[in-house]
Design an enzyme around this catalytic site. Structure first.
Site, PDB file in Angstrom:
ATOM      1  N   ASP A 146       0.875  -1.171   0.000  1.00  0.00           N
ATOM      2  CA  ASP A 146       0.000   0.000   0.000  1.00  0.00           C
ATOM      3  C   ASP A 146       0.907   1.213   0.000  1.00  0.00           C
ATOM      4  O   ASP A 146       2.117   1.108   0.250  1.00  0.00           O
ATOM      5  CB  ASP A 146      -0.910  -0.018   1.235  1.00  0.00           C
ATOM      6  N   SER A 147       0.312   2.374  -0.248  1.00  0.00           N
ATOM      7  CA  SER A 147       1.116   3.590  -0.193  1.00  0.00           C
ATOM      8  C   SER A 147       1.540   3.909   1.230  1.00  0.00           C
ATOM      9  O   SER A 147       2.430   4.735   1.442  1.00  0.00           O
ATOM     10  CB  SER A 147       0.334   4.776  -0.780  1.00  0.00           C
TER      11      SER A 147
ATOM     12  N   TYR B 215      -0.920   8.178  -2.464  1.00  0.00           N
ATOM     13  CA  TYR B 215      -0.991   8.011  -3.911  1.00  0.00           C
ATOM     14  C   TYR B 215      -2.130   8.832  -4.518  1.00  0.00           C
ATOM     15  O   TYR B 215      -2.074   9.208  -5.685  1.00  0.00           O
ATOM     16  CB  TYR B 215      -1.237   6.544  -4.267  1.00  0.00           C
ATOM     17  N   GLY B 216      -3.189   9.071  -3.753  1.00  0.00           N
ATOM     18  CA  GLY B 216      -4.410   9.659  -4.287  1.00  0.00           C
ATOM     19  C   GLY B 216      -4.234  10.891  -5.153  1.00  0.00           C
ATOM     20  O   GLY B 216      -4.799  10.971  -6.249  1.00  0.00           O
TER      21      GLY B 216
ATOM     22  N   CYS C  64      -4.506  -1.354  -1.840  1.00  0.00           N
ATOM     23  CA  CYS C  64      -4.652   0.093  -1.971  1.00  0.00           C
ATOM     24  C   CYS C  64      -5.669   0.358  -3.064  1.00  0.00           C
ATOM     25  O   CYS C  64      -5.525  -0.160  -4.181  1.00  0.00           O
ATOM     26  CB  CYS C  64      -3.305   0.720  -2.337  1.00  0.00           C
ATOM     27  N   ASN C  65      -6.713   1.130  -2.747  1.00  0.00           N
ATOM     28  CA  ASN C  65      -7.756   1.391  -3.730  1.00  0.00           C
ATOM     29  C   ASN C  65      -7.236   2.185  -4.919  1.00  0.00           C
ATOM     30  O   ASN C  65      -7.547   1.877  -6.068  1.00  0.00           O
ATOM     31  CB  ASN C  65      -8.912   2.129  -3.060  1.00  0.00           C
ATOM     32  N   THR C  66      -6.431   3.221  -4.672  1.00  0.00           N
ATOM     33  CA  THR C  66      -5.915   4.045  -5.762  1.00  0.00           C
ATOM     34  C   THR C  66      -5.046   3.223  -6.702  1.00  0.00           C
ATOM     35  O   THR C  66      -5.186   3.293  -7.925  1.00  0.00           O
ATOM     36  CB  THR C  66      -5.111   5.225  -5.203  1.00  0.00           C
TER      37      THR C  66
ATOM     38  N   GLU D 212      -5.033   7.247  11.386  1.00  0.00           N
ATOM     39  CA  GLU D 212      -3.579   7.224  11.583  1.00  0.00           C
ATOM     40  C   GLU D 212      -3.171   7.880  12.897  1.00  0.00           C
ATOM     41  O   GLU D 212      -2.118   7.574  13.446  1.00  0.00           O
ATOM     42  CB  GLU D 212      -2.883   7.887  10.397  1.00  0.00           C
TER      43      GLU D 212
ATOM     44  N   CYS E 161     -11.865   2.389   1.591  1.00  0.00           N
ATOM     45  CA  CYS E 161     -10.489   2.779   1.912  1.00  0.00           C
ATOM     46  C   CYS E 161     -10.006   1.831   2.990  1.00  0.00           C
ATOM     47  O   CYS E 161     -10.746   1.523   3.932  1.00  0.00           O
ATOM     48  CB  CYS E 161     -10.427   4.228   2.392  1.00  0.00           C
ATOM     49  N   THR E 162      -8.776   1.380   2.875  1.00  0.00           N
ATOM     50  CA  THR E 162      -8.283   0.363   3.804  1.00  0.00           C
ATOM     51  C   THR E 162      -8.064   0.898   5.211  1.00  0.00           C
ATOM     52  O   THR E 162      -7.844   0.120   6.141  1.00  0.00           O
ATOM     53  CB  THR E 162      -6.985  -0.274   3.269  1.00  0.00           C
ATOM     54  N   HIS E 163      -8.125   2.225   5.398  1.00  0.00           N
ATOM     55  CA  HIS E 163      -8.070   2.788   6.752  1.00  0.00           C
ATOM     56  C   HIS E 163      -9.401   2.656   7.490  1.00  0.00           C
ATOM     57  O   HIS E 163      -9.435   2.622   8.717  1.00  0.00           O
ATOM     58  CB  HIS E 163      -7.728   4.286   6.702  1.00  0.00           C
TER      59      HIS E 163
END
Length: 316
Positions: free
Chosen positions: A18-19, A50-51, A81-83, A163, A195-197
């Site tokens: 992921d980013s 990355y977005g 990562c979605n992006t 985060e 979103c993975t968050h």
């Protein structure tokens, strides 16, 4: 393939990236659902997020990380990562699956399939970063499903809150109420956490949306796809193999990554090693929208009509 060689491949790690640290929610789901498998995770923290980056740059960064993972001997790649999933899936499946036999799993289509399967009224919400919403990747994935309408909402502050470790309390509830109001007003019965968050905020999100709204997380659904792909290819690790050893790397400061990683994943995160992947060569191309950058992935197949009633309302 010789049995000894097959065993060596099966014992290899699942490569994930992921980013940053959000993809660790996918790693958590994979470790929980496949406790015998080993994970090698790289967070591209030197280049996060990355977005906002151009598609070509996201492709170059993501392919560099995946080159590093494949060179490390992983048996599968997971784009957590979605992006990156929207931007690089076509390239990844050509570069690694077709050319090297390494399967690639991503996070968008598993969640979209699950949402299409469980919705009762055909009204599906999506919350994600602005980049993922703008990519239309989820809308494209659901386009083939009759009677399903998607209502999208960007929730940029959710990433910051996750985060910072702020997953409950007045600040989270106020932010959730603000972001989710338009989605609630759309009368969705299913909400994709795109979103993975966001799984770290599933509690307040579910509270605000109400108990009649089903949450679909890309992390849990992606882990199911990982299992299916490994089983289909006979790549599951031997259950009698030694206990798995997970490895974590970061392109930025490893100590900062380790602190956040333990918040997202837990005590499985030990020492983090810093890596500097070699920049990947990417064929030049137009700066196409992210919605079309990974369009070789199959659209979500229409579910059983009994599961998704046709809606007479205009699509979103």
């Amino acid at each position: 393939m010789e049995p000894h060689s097959l065993g060596a491949v099966n014992d290899a790690a699942i490569g994930m990236f992921d980013s940053g640290v959000g993809g660790l929610t996918v790693a958590r789901a994979v470790i929980d659902q496949l406790p015998g498998e080993q994970v090698l995770y790289i967070g591209d923290t030197a280049n996060t997020p990355y977005g906002p980056r151009p598609v070509q740059e996201v492709r170059r960064l993501a392919l560099s990380i995946m080159d590093e993972l494949v060179d490390s001997g992983v048996k599968m790649l997971v784009i957590a990562c979605n992006t990156a999933s929207a931007a690089v899936l076509h390239d990844a499946r050509s570069r690694y699956t077709r050319d090297k036999g390494v399967p690639v799993v991503e996070v968008i289509h598993p969640a979209a399939r699950a949402a299409a399967r469980v919705t009762r009224n055909g009204r599906v919400g999506l919350i994600a970063t602005q980049g993922t919403v703008d990519s239309n990747a989820y809308a494209d994935a659901l386009a083939a499903v009759p009677g399903v309408h998607l209502f999208s909402q960007a929730c940029p502050r959710f990433v910051e809150l996750a985060e910072r470790g702020i997953t409950t309390g007045p600040e989270v509830m106020a932010t959730a109420e603000e972001y989710l109001a338009p989605v609630k007003a759309a009368d969705v019965d299913t909400l994709i956490l795109g979103c993975t968050h966001y799984p770290l905020l599933a509690g307040p999100i579910s509270y605000v949306m109400g108990e009649d709204v089903t949450l679909v997380t890309s992390s849990q659904e992606t882990a199911k796809d990982v299992y299916r792909e490994l089983a289909r290819r006979d790549l599951l690790r031997d259950p009698d193999a030694p206990a798995p050893r997970h490895e974590f790397r970061a392109t930025g400061d490893p100590d900062s990554f380790a602190v956040l990683a333990r918040r997202f994943l837990g005590p499985e995160v030990g020492r983090v090693r810093r890596v500097e992947p070699t920049p990947a060569a990417v064929a030049p191309g137009p700066e196409v929208p992210l919605a079309h950058a990974g369009e070789s992935a199959p659209a979500v197949a229409p579910p059983d009509p009994a599961l998704v009633p046709n809606s007479s309302e205009d699509p979103a």
